[in-house]
Write an enzyme that holds these catalytic residues in place. Structure first.
Site, PDB file in Angstrom:
ATOM      1  N   HIS A 179      20.512 -42.832 102.463  1.00 32.26           N
ATOM      2  CA  HIS A 179      20.659 -43.428 101.146  1.00 32.26           C
ATOM      3  C   HIS A 179      20.548 -42.381 100.030  1.00 32.26           C
ATOM      4  O   HIS A 179      20.607 -42.702  98.848  1.00 32.26           O
ATOM      5  CB  HIS A 179      19.568 -44.511 100.992  1.00 32.26           C
ATOM      6  CG  HIS A 179      19.806 -45.478  99.894  1.00 32.26           C
ATOM      7  ND1 HIS A 179      18.877 -45.740  98.907  1.00 32.26           N
ATOM      8  CD2 HIS A 179      20.860 -46.275  99.616  1.00 32.26           C
ATOM      9  CE1 HIS A 179      19.336 -46.641  98.077  1.00 32.26           C
ATOM     10  NE2 HIS A 179      20.545 -46.993  98.468  1.00 32.26           N
ATOM     11  N   LYS A 181      21.260 -39.371  97.317  1.00 32.92           N
ATOM     12  CA  LYS A 181      22.347 -39.137  96.377  1.00 32.92           C
ATOM     13  C   LYS A 181      22.071 -37.842  95.619  1.00 32.92           C
ATOM     14  O   LYS A 181      21.131 -37.772  94.833  1.00 32.92           O
ATOM     15  CB  LYS A 181      22.455 -40.310  95.395  1.00 32.92           C
ATOM     16  CG  LYS A 181      22.672 -41.662  96.074  1.00 32.92           C
ATOM     17  CD  LYS A 181      22.278 -42.794  95.165  1.00 32.92           C
ATOM     18  CE  LYS A 181      22.465 -44.141  95.833  1.00 32.92           C
ATOM     19  NZ  LYS A 181      21.511 -44.397  96.913  1.00 32.92           N
ATOM     20  N   ASP A 186      27.175 -24.850  92.421  1.00 36.53           N
ATOM     21  CA  ASP A 186      26.879 -23.410  92.401  1.00 36.53           C
ATOM     22  C   ASP A 186      25.389 -23.109  92.566  1.00 36.53           C
ATOM     23  O   ASP A 186      24.897 -22.084  92.083  1.00 36.53           O
ATOM     24  CB  ASP A 186      27.405 -22.767  91.106  1.00 36.53           C
ATOM     25  CG  ASP A 186      28.922 -22.608  91.126  1.00 36.53           C
ATOM     26  OD1 ASP A 186      29.512 -22.645  92.222  1.00 36.53           O
ATOM     27  OD2 ASP A 186      29.515 -22.447  90.051  1.00 36.53           O
ATOM     28  N   HIS A 419      20.541 -51.458  89.102  1.00 36.01           N
ATOM     29  CA  HIS A 419      20.629 -50.573  90.264  1.00 36.01           C
ATOM     30  C   HIS A 419      19.729 -49.348  90.127  1.00 36.01           C
ATOM     31  O   HIS A 419      19.569 -48.577  91.068  1.00 36.01           O
ATOM     32  CB  HIS A 419      22.079 -50.134  90.500  1.00 36.01           C
ATOM     33  CG  HIS A 419      22.332 -49.605  91.880  1.00 36.01           C
ATOM     34  ND1 HIS A 419      22.409 -48.248  92.159  1.00 36.01           N
ATOM     35  CD2 HIS A 419      22.499 -50.234  93.065  1.00 36.01           C
ATOM     36  CE1 HIS A 419      22.635 -48.075  93.453  1.00 36.01           C
ATOM     37  NE2 HIS A 419      22.685 -49.264  94.032  1.00 36.01           N
ATOM     38  N   LYS A 421      16.478 -47.015  90.035  1.00 32.35           N
ATOM     39  CA  LYS A 421      15.216 -47.005  90.779  1.00 32.35           C
ATOM     40  C   LYS A 421      14.307 -45.972  90.115  1.00 32.35           C
ATOM     41  O   LYS A 421      14.492 -44.775  90.264  1.00 32.35           O
ATOM     42  CB  LYS A 421      15.443 -46.610  92.241  1.00 32.35           C
ATOM     43  CG  LYS A 421      16.536 -47.419  92.961  1.00 32.35           C
ATOM     44  CD  LYS A 421      17.705 -46.525  93.265  1.00 32.35           C
ATOM     45  CE  LYS A 421      18.743 -47.148  94.139  1.00 32.35           C
ATOM     46  NZ  LYS A 421      19.278 -48.425  93.803  1.00 32.35           N
ATOM     47  N   ASP A 426       1.126 -43.985  83.844  1.00 34.03           N
ATOM     48  CA  ASP A 426       0.156 -43.477  82.863  1.00 34.03           C
ATOM     49  C   ASP A 426       0.825 -42.842  81.643  1.00 34.03           C
ATOM     50  O   ASP A 426       0.196 -42.054  80.927  1.00 34.03           O
ATOM     51  CB  ASP A 426      -0.789 -42.466  83.513  1.00 34.03           C
ATOM     52  CG  ASP A 426      -1.677 -43.101  84.580  1.00 34.03           C
ATOM     53  OD1 ASP A 426      -1.764 -44.340  84.585  1.00 34.03           O
ATOM     54  OD2 ASP A 426      -2.256 -42.361  85.396  1.00 34.03           O
TER      55      ASP A 426
END
Length: 524
Positions: A179, A181, A186, A419, A421, A426
Site C-alpha cells: 500500500h 506510495k 534524482d 482519503h 491519512k 500535542d
C-alpha cells in the site's frame, strides 16, 4: 469367456479426473519461481548532487544538516503538477512506487511523462502492487522493453483475468498488499502521502473525488525513502513484469499508444495541461524560492517481508510510528478514511480520555465511503468511543461536479470522499502517509509515511477540526435515549439533527449492521 473388470469404476474415474483438474488449476495459479533480476540501487549522493535538482537543493540541504524541507500538498491539482513537473526536471533517476495506477487521463499523462523521461536517458524504476493496475498489463509490459524503463509487480497474480480467481487458490499470500506510495526524483526530492495515481486522486473526474494529502520533501529523509524503495525493489515478491505478463511476439514498444485515453477526454487533458502551466511550485523549488519548513522528519515503513507474513514487531510501521511520534500528553487529532479501531484501539482511546487528553477523529460517513465493509467494522465501536468522550466527525459527501471549484472539504479541493491519512499530536508532531487506522494497515498491508516534527503542520490540522471540519462533516452524539444522532452545522450557525444515518436506506442500514456481525474485522 471371462470379461476384464475396469480398473476403476466410472464414479471414481470422474472423481479422479476432477481432482487432477483441480491440482492442475491450483498449480497454474501458483507463483512461479523468481528468475534472475538485474540488480540496481538508488543513484549515489554524488551523482544526485550533480543533477539540476541537486545543484538547486544541495546548498539548502547543507545549510540545514540532518533536517528535511517539507511542503504539504493538500490541493489535488498541485499534487498532480508537482509529480509531472518533477518528471520533467529529472536527469538521472525516477523511483516510483504505488498501490494503484489507473488507466485514465492523469494516469496515462504521468505514464507518458515517465516514458519521455526514459527516452531522454533517465532511468525509470516503476514498482506497482499488482492489485491496482487494471487494464494496464500490455502498456506496462511494453514500457518494460525500453532499455531505461523497468517495471516490477509486487505480489503478483498469476491468472491475469479475472484476478479474483487467485484469491480462491492463494488467498493468504494475495491478501497481503503493498500500500506504499512514494515518488522520488534524482534521489533529491520525494513525494509521499495518501494519493495513488488516478483521476479521482487529482480532481479530474465527475465521479467520486478523494480529499487527500501528500508532502513534498527533500533533504535528509530522501535518502531513507530511496533505501526503502531499494528494499522493496529487491524483495522476492517484486517480479519483473515480463515474468508475469507475456507479450505477443509481434508486440514492440513502437506500438505503445499512451495517448489513446487522452484523445478520448480532450477537454480534461487540456485542463490538466493548463494545470501544469499554472503551477510554479517546481520552478520555485529549482530557483530556491519555494516556501518550505526545515524540520526533523522521520520515515516509518514496514519491512517488505510483512507481505510474506514474516515480519516481527520491530519491522512493522506501527512499532516505528509509536517510537517516532511518542506518547500524547496534550491532544490527538486523527484523520483516517478507513477507520476500524477494534476493541483494542477503543481501549487505547479510553485511556487517553481518562488522562483528560482530548481526542478528535474524522472519518468517512456512510454516504462518503467507497468501502461499505470498512464502515461496518467501524459502526460497532462508535457508541463506546462517544461514551468515552471522544469527538467523532463523519465527512459529508461533498459535491464533485465542478472540477475547478474549491469545495468546503478540509483539504483544499472539492471531493466526495476522504482519503487522507494523517494525525497530529500535542500540536507539535504530525504523521502523513499511507497508513489507515485499521487492522489491514496494521497487520496485512505494507505501509509508508513520515513523522514530521512540525508545530506548524500539527496546528494546521488542529485548526481544521476547530474551523472547517464542523461545517463539512456530521458530528456524532448520543441522545438522552442512548441513540446515535448526527449533528449537521450550517453556515449560519444553526444545527440540523439527523436521527437516522445520513445517506442510508433501510436496506443499506440492515446490510451494514449484518456485515458488522461477521468475523471479518481482522481483514478490514
Amino acid at each position: 469367456m471371462f470379461h476384464r473388470r475396469p480398473l476403476l469404476p466410472a464414479f471414481y474415474k470422474h472423481r479422479l479426473a476432477t481432482i487432477c483438474a483441480s491440482v492442475a488449476f491450483i498449480s497454474g495459479c501458483a507463483l512461479p519461481p523468481l528468475s534472475e533480476r538485474t540488480p540496481s540501487q538508488a543513484i549515489s549522493a554524488e551523482e544526485a548532487a550533480n543533477t539540476r535538482l541537486g545543484q538547486a537543493l544541495q546548498p539548502l540541504i547543507n545549510a540545514h544538516p540532518g533536517l528535511s524541507g517539507v511542503r504539504a500538498l493538500p490541493d489535488a491539482h498541485d499534487a498532480f503538477a508537482v509529480r509531472a513537473l518533477l518528471i520533467h526536471a529529472a536527469e538521472k533517476s525516477l523511483d516510483v512506487q504505488y498501490y494503484i495506477w489507473r488507466a485514465d487521463t492523469t494516469g496515462m499523462m504521468l505514464l507518458q511523462n515517465l516514458h519521455n523521461a526514459a527516452d531522454r536517458g533517465v532511468r525509470v524504476r516503476l514498482l506497482l502492487d499488482d492489485n491496482g493496475i487494471r487494464k494496464l498489463d500490455r502498456e506496462l509490459a511494453l514500457l518494460n522493453t525500453h532499455p531505461n524503463f523497468e517495471v516490477r509487480l509486487f505480489n503478483p497474480f498469476v491468472i491475469r483475468r479475472p484476478k479474483a480467481i487467485g484469491y480462491l487458490t492463494d488467498f493468504y499470500r494475495l491478501n497481503h498488499r503493498m500500500h506504499n506510495k512514494s515518488f522520488t526524483v534524482d534521489n533529491m526530492a520525494t513525494v509521499v502521502g495518501g494519493r495513488n495515481i488516478g483521476d479521482e486522486y487529482f480532481g479530474a473526474t465527475d465521479q467520486t473525488l478523494f480529499a487527500d494529502l501528500d508532502v513534498l520533501a527533500f533533504g535528509a529523509v530522501v535518502q531513507d525513502v530511496s533505501y526503502d524503495f531499494d528494499r522493496y525493489w529487491a524483495s522476492p515478491l517484486a517480479y519483473p513484469i515480463d515474468q508475469i505478463v507475456k507479450l505477443k511476439p509481434t508486440d514492440i514498444i513502437d506500438d505503445l499508444d499512451l495517448g489513446q485515453v487522452l484523445k478520448q477526454n480532450p477537454d480534461r487533458t487540456q485542463r490538466y495541461l493548463h494545470v501544469l502551466r499554472d503551477t510554479e511550485l517546481v520552478q520555485e523549488l529549482l530557483q530556491q524560492r519555494l516556501d518550505v519548513e526545515w524540520v526533523k522528519t522521520e520515515m516509518v515503513s514496514d519491512d517488505p517481508i510483512k507481505a510474506e507474513g514474516k515480519a516481527n514487531a520491530k519491522q512493522m510501521l506501527s512499532y516505528q510510528l509509536h517510537h517516532a511520534i511518542g506518547t500524547p500528553a496534550l491532544q490527538v487529532d486523527l484523520i483516517s478514511p478507513y477507520f476500524v479501531p477494534t476493541k483494542t484501539g477503543v481501549r487505547g482511546f479510553e485511556r487517553l480520555r481518562q488522562k483528560n487528553i482530548p481526542v478528535r477523529i474524522l472519518t468517512n460517513s456512510y454516504e462518503a465511503t467507497d468501502v461499505a465493509a470498512v464502515h461496518a467494522g467501524y459502526i460497532k465501536r462508535r457508541k463506546a468511543m462517544l461514551r468515552a468522550g471522544i469527538e467523532i466527525y463523519e465527512l459529508k459527501k461533498l459535491s464533485s461536479g465542478n472540477l475547478n471549484k474549491k469545495g468546503k472539504n478540509p483539504f483544499g479541493s472539492s471531493g466526495s470522499s476522504l482519503h487522507a491519512k494523517t494525525f497530529a499530536m500535542d500540536g507539535e508532531r504530525v504523521f502523513i502517509g499511507s497508513f489507515n487506522f485499521d487492522p489491514r494497515s496494521a497487520n496485512l498491508n505494507t505501509e509508508l509515511g513520515f513523522v514530521i516534527h512540525s508545530p506548524t503542520l500539527a496546528q494546521e490540522i488542529s485548526r481544521l477540526f476547530s474551523e472547517r471540519i464542523p461545517y463539512s462533516s456530521y458530528r456524532l452524539a448520543l441522545n438522552e435515549h442512548n441513540k446515535l444522532i448526527w449533528l449537521e452545522q450550517e453556515e449560519d450557525g444553526s444545527i440540523i439533527t439527523h436521527t437516522t444515518e445520513p445517506g442510508t436506506s433501510l436496506f443499506s442500514r440492515w446490510w451494514v449492521r449484518f456485515m458488522s456481525k461477521l468475523p471479518i474485522e481482522w481483514m478490514l
